[in-house]
Design a protein around this motif. Sequence first.
Motif: not given
Length: 411
Positions: A17-30
């Motif tokens: 759980v790093g920047a993208g997941l806890s920030s939501g950025q990974d999830l928004m794009q993927y």
Amino acid sequence: MFKKIMSVALAYVGIIVGAGLSSGQDLMQYFISFGKWGLIGVIVLGILNAIFGRIIVTLGSYYRSNDHSEVLSKISHPITNWILDISLVISCFVIGFVMIAGAGSNLNQQFGLPIWIGALICALLVISVSFLDFEKITNIIGIFTPIVIVMIVIIAGHTLLGQNFDLNQLHHSAVAMESPMPNIWMSVINYFALCVMTGVSMAFVLGGSIIRIGVAEKGGTIGGSIVGFIIALASFVLFTRVDQLSGVDIPMLVLANEVHPWFAFLYAIVVFGLIFNTAFSLYYALAKRLAGESEPRFKLYLIISVTIGFALSFLGFRELVGLMYPALGYIGLVMLLVLSSAWIREKNNVQEEKQLRRRMIKLISKKHKKDQIFTIADKKEYQNLSEESNVQTETIKIDIHDFVQQELSSI
């Protein structure tokens, strides 16, 4: 035993759980960009995380690995091993500077600090913490994980309770976003492969620090399940607010501000901690791989790689996620195939080694307990078991002896 299992599980979550997941950025794009299908995708992703969390940490424990090459050299063809080894070195470095960029974006969005200051703080923390004892490092990696789970649950409750949502409208808004993937199933596979590439190096090292294979199995499974839970909950919350969140770097931080400004302050700190966790894990594993057993070279390589990563982090967080993650995810598909085939091939051997170590621990415990007698027969059996282990005879004997002493001293 339970405390150790949860320590391993939370450390594993901290790695993934790093920047993208806890920030939501990974999830928004993927995922969110595929609307309703994206929500189905995150459920499949959660199942894969639980399965492979068990596999990766267990293989690390089975081979008692100090870096990823010690495992890969035993489970893959030399050519495949070479390709994956180079890929993991590159992945550790690349995702590491994406994390440092995320640290800058996080503090900039919440506190208005210049992006370079947040990135610099993260880089300096990675270097300083890397020189601590590994047991202390494991505790540091897991410290933010239970906090972020509670905070995401609070954000979900505040966002979802008492609200009505038009799922069709949300779906249309979501699919209007740009996605780096052609369809949801490729997105699931690519993102999960990316998660593996992000975490496998440090997860092998984490597993290698665990003598009891049963602890590694349970810790990896629980850790992977927790990752799946966080992904599913965060994804659904982001989906319900996709109209307001599609253009920001740290979407979850926007939702945290809606709960309360002080809550957002704390969430920004926790997200920064998770970003640091992943950045640290990547650069630590990278330096270990490059330096081997040399402690001076480890320190040198770590400082150099983090410094270069800090410089490259100025390319921008959201842009780096969209550009670098898909490419690394495709490379990770090879890793998934290697891990799957290794698990099928070695599963019985892992269970035999698990029982062997359990018996060795029981035998050597008799030697240190005043009310029990360590007989000549016990000594002979202990020697035979150590020779049967997949780990070098003297190494496994020392590891078992040290483990039992630590266990008895903690009673």
